[in-house]
Write a protein that holds these residues in place. Structure first.
Motif, PDB file in Angstrom:
ATOM      1  N   GLY A   1      -5.833  17.897  -1.394  1.00  0.00           N
ATOM      2  CA  GLY A   1      -5.119  18.821  -0.518  1.00  0.00           C
ATOM      3  C   GLY A   1      -5.055  18.372   0.923  1.00  0.00           C
ATOM      4  O   GLY A   1      -4.363  18.994   1.738  1.00  0.00           O
ATOM      5  N   ALA A   2      -5.775  17.294   1.267  1.00  0.00           N
ATOM      6  CA  ALA A   2      -5.757  16.808   2.651  1.00  0.00           C
ATOM      7  C   ALA A   2      -4.553  15.907   2.893  1.00  0.00           C
ATOM      8  O   ALA A   2      -3.878  15.454   1.957  1.00  0.00           O
ATOM      9  CB  ALA A   2      -7.045  16.052   2.946  1.00  0.00           C
ATOM     10  N   ASP A   3      -4.244  15.647   4.164  1.00  0.00           N
ATOM     11  CA  ASP A   3      -3.123  14.771   4.522  1.00  0.00           C
ATOM     12  C   ASP A   3      -3.382  13.339   4.051  1.00  0.00           C
ATOM     13  O   ASP A   3      -4.530  12.887   3.985  1.00  0.00           O
ATOM     14  CB  ASP A   3      -2.917  14.764   6.037  1.00  0.00           C
ATOM     15  CG  ASP A   3      -2.392  16.092   6.544  1.00  0.00           C
ATOM     16  OD1 ASP A   3      -1.873  16.863   5.720  1.00  0.00           O
ATOM     17  OD2 ASP A   3      -2.524  16.340   7.765  1.00  0.00           O
ATOM     18  N   TYR A   4      -2.295  12.675   3.745  1.00  0.00           N
ATOM     19  CA  TYR A   4      -2.372  11.252   3.408  1.00  0.00           C
ATOM     20  C   TYR A   4      -2.666  10.433   4.672  1.00  0.00           C
ATOM     21  O   TYR A   4      -2.283  10.825   5.787  1.00  0.00           O
ATOM     22  CB  TYR A   4      -1.058  10.783   2.785  1.00  0.00           C
ATOM     23  CG  TYR A   4      -0.898  11.150   1.321  1.00  0.00           C
ATOM     24  CD1 TYR A   4      -0.754  10.182   0.357  1.00  0.00           C
ATOM     25  CD2 TYR A   4      -0.887  12.490   0.921  1.00  0.00           C
ATOM     26  CE1 TYR A   4      -0.602  10.514  -0.988  1.00  0.00           C
ATOM     27  CE2 TYR A   4      -0.747  12.841  -0.400  1.00  0.00           C
ATOM     28  CZ  TYR A   4      -0.600  11.846  -1.346  1.00  0.00           C
ATOM     29  OH  TYR A   4      -0.464  12.183  -2.675  1.00  0.00           O
ATOM     30  N   ASN A   5      -3.310   9.309   4.474  1.00  0.00           N
ATOM     31  CA  ASN A   5      -3.617   8.442   5.602  1.00  0.00           C
ATOM     32  C   ASN A   5      -2.367   7.673   6.038  1.00  0.00           C
ATOM     33  O   ASN A   5      -1.709   7.039   5.196  1.00  0.00           O
ATOM     34  CB  ASN A   5      -4.716   7.439   5.228  1.00  0.00           C
ATOM     35  CG  ASN A   5      -6.040   8.136   4.952  1.00  0.00           C
ATOM     36  OD1 ASN A   5      -6.654   8.698   5.838  1.00  0.00           O
ATOM     37  ND2 ASN A   5      -6.464   8.103   3.691  1.00  0.00           N
ATOM     38  N   PRO A   6      -2.017   7.723   7.301  1.00  0.00           N
ATOM     39  CA  PRO A   6      -0.808   7.032   7.771  1.00  0.00           C
ATOM     40  C   PRO A   6      -0.996   5.511   7.804  1.00  0.00           C
ATOM     41  O   PRO A   6      -2.020   5.015   8.269  1.00  0.00           O
ATOM     42  CB  PRO A   6      -0.603   7.590   9.179  1.00  0.00           C
ATOM     43  CG  PRO A   6      -1.968   7.986   9.631  1.00  0.00           C
ATOM     44  CD  PRO A   6      -2.703   8.453   8.393  1.00  0.00           C
ATOM     45  N   THR A   7      -0.032   4.777   7.301  1.00  0.00           N
ATOM     46  CA  THR A   7      -0.019   3.291   7.382  1.00  0.00           C
ATOM     47  C   THR A   7       1.404   2.878   7.736  1.00  0.00           C
ATOM     48  O   THR A   7       2.226   2.614   6.870  1.00  0.00           O
ATOM     49  CB  THR A   7      -0.415   2.647   6.037  1.00  0.00           C
ATOM     50  OG1 THR A   7       0.488   3.103   5.020  1.00  0.00           O
ATOM     51  CG2 THR A   7      -1.823   3.014   5.643  1.00  0.00           C
ATOM     52  N   GLU A   8       1.688   2.859   8.985  1.00  0.00           N
ATOM     53  CA  GLU A   8       3.050   2.562   9.434  1.00  0.00           C
ATOM     54  C   GLU A   8       3.191   1.079   9.789  1.00  0.00           C
ATOM     55  O   GLU A   8       2.422   0.581  10.615  1.00  0.00           O
ATOM     56  CB  GLU A   8       3.405   3.410  10.654  1.00  0.00           C
ATOM     57  CG  GLU A   8       3.463   4.902  10.364  1.00  0.00           C
ATOM     58  CD  GLU A   8       3.862   5.692  11.588  1.00  0.00           C
ATOM     59  OE1 GLU A   8       4.103   5.065  12.641  1.00  0.00           O
ATOM     60  OE2 GLU A   8       3.930   6.935  11.499  1.00  0.00           O
ATOM     61  N   PRO A   9       4.152   0.372   9.172  1.00  0.00           N
ATOM     62  CA  PRO A   9       4.400  -1.016   9.576  1.00  0.00           C
ATOM     63  C   PRO A   9       4.979  -1.061  10.979  1.00  0.00           C
ATOM     64  O   PRO A   9       5.631  -0.121  11.444  1.00  0.00           O
ATOM     65  CB  PRO A   9       5.420  -1.501   8.541  1.00  0.00           C
ATOM     66  CG  PRO A   9       6.091  -0.265   8.066  1.00  0.00           C
ATOM     67  CD  PRO A   9       5.062   0.832   8.122  1.00  0.00           C
TER      68      PRO A   9
END
Length: 408
Positions: free
Chosen positions: A173-181
């Motif tokens: 239920g928690a937010d996904y971890n951001p991995t932005e190129p």
């Protein structure tokens, strides 16, 4: 429509047909331009040369005929013994104190030999080709990636700076971890590169060897040599190539991070190649398609390096401008400074290592080479010029690792 005739075909034509062909070429020239017009002018020059040669042979034949008739008249004459009578006459004049003249070849044996060798005994020959000098164009220009963009002004190349590194576990239920190129781009602007040379018109008329062709091709070769060097040392100023060794003042414009430069090498040693190879690339792999760009003096230093038993440290295979050092491809380029040269200052760039596809050369036009006999017509000078519009830059984040000479 104009169709060029070969020199062999023109040589078989009569003088009347050649003159008619000149008139025909003149009509063609009214509607043509560029390379076709140059071909028409070249054919007209050939025809003119053939006609001039024919006139010269006819004149020589007439002179030979007149000389034969003159000899016959000289040998005739009553009571004359030719040369003996002339010698006797000169003897009488000397006795009487009068002045006489002798041929110059009788005064000096050197004059006699020079005249007889050059004019009457030995024929003079001309080689049919010209021996080339050493290659001065690095093959680097032919190995980088070229992008044809005829008529363009600028070219923007996007690249990936990083793919992002933020993946981690998450609670339900928690937010996904951001991995932005992260992306970047480089702008390549066109640069006009020109070359110009002149030669006296006598060069075109020299026999056999194509002196004129060598002069004409030299302007194109000069442009290729300049571009090959600018791929490394282009200073990136307005409308200039951005070379591999170029460092923009703005950090966000730096395709190669100067912090990745190797600054620990003071001389060519047994571990120099390993230091370069394993310093390049990401943390997860060793690149296997990269090329080492270096000065010939440093290649020589690699070749001369010996271990304690006197055996070669590196196995070098030479193929002219390219080859391998222990299987690692290299290209020689004189724009690189040499680590092995004592005169090379500390802090200057000497080598670059990386895939050559990581440098993009944008070709905004073809090489336009022209020949003109109009400019300086009064002085009898033939002019050649060539120009091209190109631009270039490293197009991959940290696409090359660069080597600076360390302080002693």
């Amino acid at each position: 429509m104009y169709t060029a005739l070969t020199k062999d075909a023109l040589m078989k034509m009569s003088a009347k047909d050649l003159k008619a062909r000149l008139k025909e070429l003149n009509s063609f020239a009214e509607n043509e331009e560029g390379d076709v017009l140059d071909q028409i002018l070249e054919e007209a020059d050939i025809i003119n040369g053939i006609l001039q040669d024919a006139k010269a042979r006819q004149r020589l034949a007439t002179m030979a005929s007149e000389a034969g008739a003159s000899d016959d008249d000289t040998n005739k004459g009553e009571g004359s013994n030719g040369a003996l009578d002339q010698i006797s006459e000169r003897g009488k004049k000397i006795k009487n104190g009068n002045t006489v003249k002798f041929a110059a070849k009788l005064v000096s044996k050197k004059i006699k030999n020079a005249l007889s060798t050059a004019q009457t005994v030995l024929p003079s020959h001309e080689a049919s080709d010209l021996k080339p000098t050493f290659n001065d164009v690095s093959s680097l220009i032919d190995r980088v990636k070229t992008i044809p963009l005829p008529g363009g002004e600028t070219y923007q190349r996007g690249y990936v700076e990083s793919y992002g590194d933020g993946a981690d576990t998450s609670e339900e239920g928690a937010d996904y971890n951001p991995t932005e190129p992260k992306f970047g781009y480089v702008t390549i602007k066109k640069e006009k590169i020109t070359a110009y040379t002149e030669e006296p018109e006598e060069m075109i008329k020299l026999p056999d060897a194509d002196y004129d062709g060598v002069v004409e091709s030299s302007v194109t070769m000069a442009i290729r040599r300049y571009i090959s060097r600018q791929i490394l040392i282009g200073d990136g100023t307005t409308s200039k190539l951005k070379g591999i060794f170029y460092n923009p003042a703005q950090e966000n414009e730096q395709v190669i991070d100067p912090k990745t430069d190797i600054t620990t090498i003071t001389e060519i040693a047994s571990d120099t190649l390993d230091e370069i190879i394993y310093s390049y690339g990401g943390e997860e792999e060793v690149e296997d398609i990269a090329v080492l760009i270096l000065n010939k003096k440093d290649l020589k230093a690699f070749a001369k390096l010996r271990d304690k038993q006197g055996r070669k440290v590196y196995t070098i295979v030479n193929h002219g401008n390219t080859g391998t050092i222990d299987g690692v491809p290299y290209i020689i380029n004189s724009a690189c400074k040499a680590i092995s040269d004592p005169a090379t200052a500390a802090g200057s760039y000497e080598m670059a290592y990386g895939p050559l596809e990581n440098y993009e050369l944008a070709i905004f036009s073809d090489i336009d080479a022209r020949k003109s006999t109009d400019y300086k017509f009064k002085q009898g000078q033939v002019a050649y010029r060539a120009d091209i519009f190109v631009g270039g830059s490293v197009a991959s984040k940290n696409g090359f690792i660069r080597v600076k000479k360390a302080g002693a």
